[in-house]
Scaffold this motif. Structure first.
Motif, PDB file in Angstrom:
ATOM      1  N   PHE A 182       0.813  -1.214   0.000  1.00  0.00           N
ATOM      2  CA  PHE A 182       0.000   0.000   0.000  1.00  0.00           C
ATOM      3  C   PHE A 182       0.851   1.271   0.000  1.00  0.00           C
ATOM      4  N   THR A 183       2.032   1.199   0.585  1.00  0.00           N
ATOM      5  CA  THR A 183       2.917   2.369   0.602  1.00  0.00           C
ATOM      6  C   THR A 183       3.283   2.786  -0.809  1.00  0.00           C
ATOM      7  N   SER A 184       3.649   1.811  -1.636  1.00  0.00           N
ATOM      8  CA  SER A 184       3.992   2.124  -3.031  1.00  0.00           C
ATOM      9  C   SER A 184       2.763   2.544  -3.821  1.00  0.00           C
ATOM     10  N   LEU A 185       1.612   1.948  -3.515  1.00  0.00           N
ATOM     11  CA  LEU A 185       0.386   2.332  -4.223  1.00  0.00           C
ATOM     12  C   LEU A 185       0.093   3.814  -4.000  1.00  0.00           C
ATOM     13  N   ALA A 186       0.224   4.274  -2.762  1.00  0.00           N
ATOM     14  CA  ALA A 186      -0.017   5.686  -2.456  1.00  0.00           C
ATOM     15  C   ALA A 186       0.995   6.571  -3.172  1.00  0.00           C
ATOM     16  N   LYS A 187       2.264   6.200  -3.090  1.00  0.00           N
ATOM     17  CA  LYS A 187       3.327   7.000  -3.700  1.00  0.00           C
ATOM     18  C   LYS A 187       3.183   7.055  -5.212  1.00  0.00           C
ATOM     19  N   PHE A 188       2.945   5.901  -5.831  1.00  0.00           N
ATOM     20  CA  PHE A 188       2.812   5.854  -7.281  1.00  0.00           C
ATOM     21  C   PHE A 188       1.582   6.629  -7.761  1.00  0.00           C
ATOM     22  N   SER A 189       0.485   6.503  -7.023  1.00  0.00           N
ATOM     23  CA  SER A 189      -0.744   7.201  -7.415  1.00  0.00           C
ATOM     24  C   SER A 189      -0.538   8.712  -7.407  1.00  0.00           C
ATOM     25  N   MET A 190       0.157   9.213  -6.391  1.00  0.00           N
ATOM     26  CA  MET A 190       0.396  10.648  -6.309  1.00  0.00           C
ATOM     27  C   MET A 190       1.299  11.131  -7.438  1.00  0.00           C
TER      28      MET A 190
END
Length: 208
Positions: A182-190
């Motif tokens: 989820f950490t990468s999902l948030a970062k990538f989405s932004m």
């Protein structure tokens, strides 16, 4: 892609003054891209909420609070993570149009816009590959276990029949969500959101 480093100049030739994206884009396109950014904001907020719920639960030492209170925090964190998956999947699942206001989010639209935003957001091939792997996992979770329940997928992941107790299902779902990045999902989405914003501000132009 072309980029103009002058923040007051757009790739459309606009310099200074009042800038309106609708002077350069169809309202329906702006509407759909606005939906993208709204859902990305939700992804970030849901993931941050889940992290806060986990932190608060860890501060509740056994014996100091009602055990059911700790379980509620666990449920809240799980629900927030599921919502993050659903909001992210909105970028890729088909969404019907609101004629003249929001474009249909079909494969043609995603190929013309979203796929190109992803290419710009992740110029390093390793990042782009990992993002796509993460995207595929998120869509599988959404379409097979969260937004819909695919019996075969649920049985495969949980290792139990669909008639399993809620407690067993709950623990198994926690394990599945725990494995998701989820950490990468948030970062990538932004990162994608930044590209969308730059596009609407006229700072970048997509290649045809």
């Amino acid at each position: 892609m072309s980029i103009d480093k002058n923040p007051r100049r757009s790739v459309f030739g606009y310099v200074g003054g009042s800038y309106n994206p609708l002077d350069y884009f169809e309202l329906s396109v702006v509407g759909r891209l606005h939906v993208y950014t709204e859902e990305i904001n939700k992804v970030w907020e849901y993931i941050e909420t889940a992290k806060e719920m986990d932190s608060q639960r860890k501060l509740m030492k056994p014996g100091t609070v009602n055990p059911f209170v700790r379980i509620k925090f666990q449920w809240a964190a799980r629900a927030a993570r599921k919502c993050a998956i659903i909001s992210f999947s909105t970028l890729y699942n088909v969404g019907f149009e609101a004629k003249g206001k929001i474009a249909k989010n079909d494969k043609i639209f995603r190929s013309k816009y979203l796929d190109k935003f992803v290419d710009i957001a992740f110029p390093i091939s390793e990042d782009r590959i990992y993002y796509r792997e993460l995207k595929d996992k998120a869509l599988w979770l959404r379409n097979s276990l969260i937004g819909h329940v695919d019996g075969e997928a649920k049985d495969l992941q949980i290792g139990m029949s669909i008639a399993s107790s809620n407690q067993v299902s709950m623990v198994a779902e926690d394990d599945i969500l725990e494995e998701f990045d989820f950490t990468s999902l948030a970062k990538f989405s932004m990162k994608i959101k930044v590209v969308i914003s730059d596009y609407l501000l006229g700072k970048i132009k997509l290649e045809e």
